[in-house]
Design a protein around this motif. Structure first.
Motif, mmCIF file in Angstrom:
data_model
loop_
_atom_site.group_PDB
_atom_site.id
_atom_site.type_symbol
_atom_site.label_atom_id
_atom_site.label_comp_id
_atom_site.label_asym_id
_atom_site.label_seq_id
_atom_site.Cartn_x
_atom_site.Cartn_y
_atom_site.Cartn_z
ATOM 1 N N PRO A 86 46.744 41.888 30.876
ATOM 2 C CA PRO A 86 46.703 40.451 31.154
ATOM 3 C C PRO A 86 48.074 39.822 31.389
ATOM 4 C CG PRO A 86 46.141 40.903 28.861
ATOM 5 C CD PRO A 86 46.128 42.206 29.581
ATOM 6 N N GLY A 143 44.461 32.476 29.415
ATOM 7 C CA GLY A 143 43.497 32.697 28.346
ATOM 8 C C GLY A 143 43.364 34.167 27.987
ATOM 9 N N ASP A 144 43.362 35.034 29.000
ATOM 10 C CA ASP A 144 43.311 36.477 28.737
ATOM 11 C C ASP A 144 44.558 36.929 27.982
ATOM 12 O OD1 ASP A 144 40.882 36.695 30.015
ATOM 13 O OD2 ASP A 144 41.728 37.365 31.930
ATOM 14 N N CYS A 145 45.706 36.348 28.330
ATOM 15 C CA CYS A 145 46.941 36.684 27.623
ATOM 16 C C CYS A 145 46.847 36.280 26.149
ATOM 17 C CB CYS A 145 48.139 35.978 28.265
ATOM 18 S SG CYS A 145 48.639 36.658 29.857
ATOM 19 N N MET A 146 46.254 35.141 25.880
ATOM 20 C CA MET A 146 46.094 34.682 24.497
ATOM 21 C C MET A 146 45.196 35.626 23.709
ATOM 22 S SD MET A 146 45.821 30.551 24.859
ATOM 23 C CE MET A 146 47.323 29.560 25.038
ATOM 24 N N GLN A 147 44.151 36.118 24.380
ATOM 25 C CA GLN A 147 43.273 37.085 23.727
ATOM 26 C C GLN A 147 44.009 38.372 23.381
ATOM 27 O OE1 GLN A 147 39.994 36.773 22.772
ATOM 28 N NE2 GLN A 147 40.161 34.610 23.330
ATOM 29 N N ALA A 148 45.054 38.670 24.162
ATOM 30 C CA ALA A 148 45.846 39.883 23.938
ATOM 31 C C ALA A 148 46.992 39.644 22.948
ATOM 32 C CB ALA A 148 46.393 40.405 25.259
ATOM 33 N N GLY A 149 47.119 38.416 22.436
ATOM 34 C CA GLY A 149 48.131 38.147 21.420
ATOM 35 C C GLY A 149 49.328 37.357 21.876
ATOM 36 N N VAL A 156 45.937 26.547 25.801
ATOM 37 C CA VAL A 156 45.888 27.230 27.088
ATOM 38 C C VAL A 156 46.316 26.311 28.230
ATOM 39 C CG1 VAL A 156 43.434 26.715 27.459
ATOM 40 C CG2 VAL A 156 44.476 28.668 28.615
ATOM 41 N N LYS A 206 54.560 36.732 22.122
ATOM 42 C CA LYS A 206 53.517 37.678 21.717
ATOM 43 C C LYS A 206 53.481 37.844 20.206
ATOM 44 C CE LYS A 206 51.440 42.031 23.198
ATOM 45 N NZ LYS A 206 50.760 42.327 21.921
#
Length: 208
Positions: A86, A143-149, A156, A206
């Motif tokens: 992401p 949003g995908d980056c947030m899901q990855a930490g 967002v 991160k």
């Protein structure tokens, strides 16, 4: 080629000529000062011919926006389609945005820089529809980056505006010739380096 096919090609070509002439005039002398008659003079047809294709100059501006944003969305999707990570998608998205701006300066100017009444874009409920579509693509990747930490504890929308502001600022500095203080061969390279440094800083968001 049949008669119907030939007529259709002629219609497509006429539409292209009208849009090209309008874009040139909108950028050179401004939206408000451009008239249908001005556009007709450029393509050497009557104003009545233009009204066969567009009801007014608002519709012409809207068509230009739609075509330009479709091209931008295609570039953005191509930029993120090859990445699985992401954060790498986010990096590629920014690079694709800058590449589009640098390679299509007149379209980018019309989309994001030129002053024109927003009501001409035929937006519903005062929403800038084309801009919203592009921004939502960015929000999905963030949003995908947030899901990855990444971007722990952040909003967002806030992060998305931060990313958009950076690439838009770099593109506008160049397209408005504010980078002329640097050697010509160095200008775009410098902006790309700035983007790379920004990405390195963003990585610190991160979660460990």
């Amino acid at each position: 080629m049949g008669v119907a096919d030939r007529k259709e090609r002629e219609k497509v070509e006429m539409r292209r000529q009208i849009l090209a002439a309008a874009q040139k005039l909108f950028l050179e002398q401004g939206y408000e000062k451009t008239s249908i008659r001005n556009i007709a003079e450029v393509i050497e047809y009557s104003a009545g011919t233009i009204y066969l294709y567009f009801k007014d100059k608002n519709e012409i501006l809207f068509a230009l926006h739609v075509d330009a944003f479709n091209a931008l969305m295609h570039a953005m999707q191509a930029g993120i389609g090859v990445e699985t990570d992401p954060f790498e998608r986010l990096i590629s998205l920014g690079k694709s945005y800058l590449k589009y701006a640098f390679e299509n300066p007149e379209l980018y100017d019309l989309m994001f820089v030129m002053t024109a009444p927003m009501e001409t874009l035929e937006c519903r409920d005062e929403i800038w529809c084309d801009g919203e579509r592009a921004f939502n693509t960015l929000k999905l990747v963030v949003g995908d980056c947030m899901q990855a930490g990444y971007f722990a504890g952040e909003n967002v929308e806030t992060v998305s505006v931060m990313m958009w502001s950076l690439v838009h600022g770099l593109a506008t500095l160049h397209l408005r010739r504010r980078t002329m203080i640097f050697p010509e061969e160095r200008r775009i390279q410098l902006l790309e380096e700035v983007y790379d440094r920004f990405v390195e800083m963003v990585k610190t968001y991160k979660r460990k």
